[in-house]
Design an enzyme around this catalytic site. Structure first.
Site, PDB file in Angstrom:
ATOM      1  N   ARG A  64      -3.235  21.216 -15.053  1.00  0.00           N
ATOM      2  CA  ARG A  64      -2.218  20.209 -15.377  1.00  0.00           C
ATOM      3  C   ARG A  64      -2.497  19.503 -16.698  1.00  0.00           C
ATOM      4  NH1 ARG A  64       0.937  15.677 -11.687  1.00  0.00           N
ATOM      5  NH2 ARG A  64       1.925  14.668 -13.461  1.00  0.00           N
TER       6      ARG A  64
ATOM      7  N   HIS B 245      -2.026   9.156 -27.882  1.00  0.00           N
ATOM      8  CA  HIS B 245      -2.378   7.878 -27.245  1.00  0.00           C
ATOM      9  C   HIS B 245      -3.203   7.024 -28.201  1.00  0.00           C
ATOM     10  CE1 HIS B 245      -1.913   9.413 -22.812  1.00  0.00           C
ATOM     11  NE2 HIS B 245      -0.759   9.232 -23.419  1.00  0.00           N
TER      12      HIS B 245
ATOM     13  N   GLU C 242       8.634  16.197 -26.495  1.00  0.00           N
ATOM     14  CA  GLU C 242       8.058  16.707 -25.240  1.00  0.00           C
ATOM     15  C   GLU C 242       8.690  18.049 -24.861  1.00  0.00           C
ATOM     16  OE1 GLU C 242       5.495  15.517 -23.456  1.00  0.00           O
ATOM     17  OE2 GLU C 242       5.316  13.383 -23.920  1.00  0.00           O
TER      18      GLU C 242
ATOM     19  N   HIS D 224       6.489   6.925 -27.711  1.00  0.00           N
ATOM     20  CA  HIS D 224       5.519   7.878 -27.168  1.00  0.00           C
ATOM     21  C   HIS D 224       5.748   9.284 -27.729  1.00  0.00           C
ATOM     22  CE1 HIS D 224       2.869   9.898 -24.382  1.00  0.00           C
ATOM     23  NE2 HIS D 224       3.879  10.583 -23.857  1.00  0.00           N
TER      24      HIS D 224
ATOM     25  N   GLU E 210      -4.314  16.906 -11.445  1.00  0.00           N
ATOM     26  CA  GLU E 210      -4.955  17.211 -12.715  1.00  0.00           C
ATOM     27  C   GLU E 210      -6.449  17.490 -12.582  1.00  0.00           C
ATOM     28  OE1 GLU E 210      -3.161  15.172 -16.064  1.00  0.00           O
ATOM     29  OE2 GLU E 210      -5.091  15.120 -17.074  1.00  0.00           O
TER      30      GLU E 210
ATOM     31  N   ARG F  55       0.812  -1.232   0.000  1.00  0.00           N
ATOM     32  CA  ARG F  55       0.000   0.000   0.000  1.00  0.00           C
ATOM     33  C   ARG F  55       0.845   1.283   0.000  1.00  0.00           C
ATOM     34  NH1 ARG F  55      -3.163  -2.846   3.874  1.00  0.00           N
ATOM     35  NH2 ARG F  55      -4.810  -4.008   2.809  1.00  0.00           N
TER      36      ARG F  55
ATOM     37  N   LYS G 112       7.486  22.125 -16.142  1.00  0.00           N
ATOM     38  CA  LYS G 112       6.599  21.066 -15.645  1.00  0.00           C
ATOM     39  C   LYS G 112       6.383  21.194 -14.145  1.00  0.00           C
ATOM     40  CE  LYS G 112       5.125  16.397 -15.654  1.00  0.00           C
ATOM     41  NZ  LYS G 112       5.094  15.111 -16.337  1.00  0.00           N
TER      42      LYS G 112
ATOM     43  N   LYS H 252       2.970  10.960 -11.895  1.00  0.00           N
ATOM     44  CA  LYS H 252       2.050  10.091 -12.626  1.00  0.00           C
ATOM     45  C   LYS H 252       2.727   8.754 -12.855  1.00  0.00           C
ATOM     46  CE  LYS H 252      -1.093  13.063 -15.214  1.00  0.00           C
ATOM     47  NZ  LYS H 252      -1.607  13.383 -16.572  1.00  0.00           N
TER      48      LYS H 252
ATOM     49  N   ASN I 267      -0.832  17.606 -21.520  1.00  0.00           N
ATOM     50  CA  ASN I 267      -1.207  16.541 -22.454  1.00  0.00           C
ATOM     51  C   ASN I 267      -1.461  17.038 -23.861  1.00  0.00           C
ATOM     52  OD1 ASN I 267      -1.047  14.315 -20.697  1.00  0.00           O
ATOM     53  ND2 ASN I 267      -2.989  14.901 -19.757  1.00  0.00           N
TER      54      ASN I 267
ATOM     55  N   HIS J 275      -1.485  14.590 -26.689  1.00  0.00           N
ATOM     56  CA  HIS J 275      -1.493  13.241 -26.112  1.00  0.00           C
ATOM     57  C   HIS J 275      -2.778  12.480 -26.395  1.00  0.00           C
ATOM     58  CE1 HIS J 275       2.125  14.577 -24.184  1.00  0.00           C
ATOM     59  NE2 HIS J 275       2.247  13.483 -23.475  1.00  0.00           N
TER      60      HIS J 275
END
Lengths: 360, 360
Positions: free
Chosen positions: B238, B249, B182, B262, B234, B118, B224, B140, B242, B245
């Protein structure tokens, strides 16, 4: 019976307890964020209560994800089927998961909610005594690993916990007993008055007397909510909730997940913790005997499984989550009604306790 | 070059950037909590830098977990091998994971750290431009699902990010380009001055001029860190990170994880977002053309993969994490150097953009 609150600041949430909770849409729907709802349940519970729950959700887009039943399926593979269902139905970040089932369903649905799109909301609708008094409250979620129970998971608090005691009418006797083990635990660790009440009323509980069950579940949840509010992420005091669990998890891991119910393993584990506490001079032999009697009245085991050795215990306990810098920490009784977490115990007495219990 | 800080209250952490960071144990070891350390890396990076990293950790109990290389392995099955390694070595809650590798290793090691018992601590040691400027910063973490990229994960901040630009000496050209995508993104979304600098200095970056690389990485991380500090989970701003993206994606999911890097998918996706922004009147055709030229100078694709249709895009984009109550939200340019997240755009212009780009 008034509702309880788990007091965690902006993540506080209510626990509704009583007969008929699941017939009351007005309790449930305020805790659903948007249109999408995914009910996660299992093959045993679905035929009993899925339609009833769905009937409260006519205004929502509802899917259900039905998992196989049992601790043996509480793993990453089964978890992936929850993600499959959510993605196939294009559920987004505003979805709300509802866990309808016992501890296994609650732990997995909660963990799926913690991870899906990096976190969505969820509601617990526990259908066993064990999940009602323990796993549905407090935000511990996760799955098992072949090498250790609950080793993969997250702290993720639900929006609400809806406990309908009516559903216990269909609970098998063995599951009722397993739940009572966790109820007895609360008395032992932090509530001596409740422990006394349990000794006086165990027969009524086992006979499923409604008032007694509601009282015991309410009091257990209140005890748990208090501990969780003090220490959400188990930096300290929360670990007392694991009385009997270090031994119990070792039993569950050793015999294979699902062979012993979690509550059964905890019952035997609590006796082991009590025996060790007695050897260390904290409680009397009479008090250990009283605990064993109480557990037996609840049809719970008071010994580890036949053939399990001290070595079996020690090997599995070495990866317990409470281990810190290679030192085993245990929850022990300082007195009946007060538990402590400590690594300061005579290791020889642990060995003697294991030897005694494993050769009975 | 001074270090940066990601300012997140009691979860703030430093980013060390420079030549030789990985030769300096005194930077790394203060961020390791206890004795146990698990280095998570992959088959490509292990022969290059694993021993170097281990040589800084003589005072610790170190294990290494070597994963197969590539986006195709960023899934729950590979994640389980990280848990296998940790449990076999009996790592407990005080262990520190170190992610040594690119974005895939960082995302998986970070997610493993988020879930193991956890939650345990971890450190990012990114070895690609892309992971240095993007995925190692901001917490992330996660893995892919066959139906969507990064669909399973957690927000889990590292204790520190150690960026050694020396490791870029062994980075393949294609990976360098992917990282520069990026870098260009930061200029486009929030840093017009930096965007201008990139137009002037793209040739130096592609020639791996050390000072230029250090400057670009530092400035990207600073951009960033500022956005993440404003909106860790987010809830709003934030999401501008993306840009490109959602389209990107979709490309990655469509062609199969790992076929396009990517950064390559993000490059084509940024052109699509810019084209749509242009159609909506926010930026000029010249500015779209300038972006395409800049990406081409970095040897990056400016078109989606051959054969991919508007329907392919729309189907995959429907499960994007930014979708709210079934409304697609996109990151678009308000001007060059300023992005916005919006669902308020003419859907017909999106369709036209997809049609235009897919038939080139």
């Amino acid at each position: 019976m008034p509702e309880l609150t788990v007091d965690l600041g902006d993540r506080s949430y209510p626990i509704f307890i009583g007969s008929g909770t699941l017939s009351d849409a007005s309790k449930l729907t305020p805790y659903i964020r948007a249109k999408q709802v995914a009910i996660v349940t299992n093959e045993t519970i679905a035929p009993l209560y899925l339609n009833k729950l769905k009937s409260l959700l006519n205004d929502f887009d509802v899917i259900d994800i039905v998992l196989p039943d049992g601790e043996a399926f509480k793993n990453l593979q089964t978890l992936e089927t929850v993600f499959d269902g959510l993605l196939q139905a294009r559920h987004n970040r505003t979805t709300t998961l509802i866990a309808l089932g016992g501890g296994v369903v609650g732990d997995m649905a909660g963990f799926a909610a913690a991870c899906y799109q990096r976190g969505v909301e969820f509601i617990q609708v526990p259908t066993t005594v064990l999940s009602q008094v323990d796993s549905s409250v407090g935000g511990k979620t996760g799955v098992n690993h072949p090498l250790g129970k609950n080793m993969i998971g997250a702290f993720h608090q639900p929006n609400a916990v809806m406990i309908d005691t009516d559903v216990l009418g269909t609970l098998p006797d063995r599951e009722l007993s397993a739940g009572i083990a966790e109820v007895i635990k609360y008395g032992l660790i932090c509530d001596p008055e409740f422990y006394g009440w349990l000794q006086d009323n165990i027969a009524k509980l086992m006979a499923r007397d409604t008032d007694s069950l509601v009282y015991a579940i309410h009091r257990s949840c209140a005890d748990k909510a208090k501990v969780v509010a003090e220490d959400e992420k188990e930096a300290g005091i929360r670990a007392i909730l694991n009385l009997g669990h270090t031994f119990g998890h070792a039993i569950e891991t050793h015999v294979g997940y699902g062979e012993w119910l979690h509550g059964e393993a905890v019952a035997a584990g609590m006796v082991m913790a009590a025996k060790l506490s007695c050897r260390l001079g904290a409680i009397s032999e009479d008090q250990v005997e009283q605990l064993q009697q109480l557990l037996k009245q609840a049809n719970l085991p008071v010994l580890p499984p036949e053939g399990m050795t001290p070595e079996n215990f020690l090997e599995i306990m070495a990866v317990d989550k409470k281990v810190l810098d290679s030192r085993l920490r245990l929850v022990l009784l300082e007195q009946v009604g007060k538990a402590v977490v400590t690594s300061e115990f005579d290791r020889g007495e642990l060995d003697s306790t294991l030897l005694e219990m494993c050769s009975c």
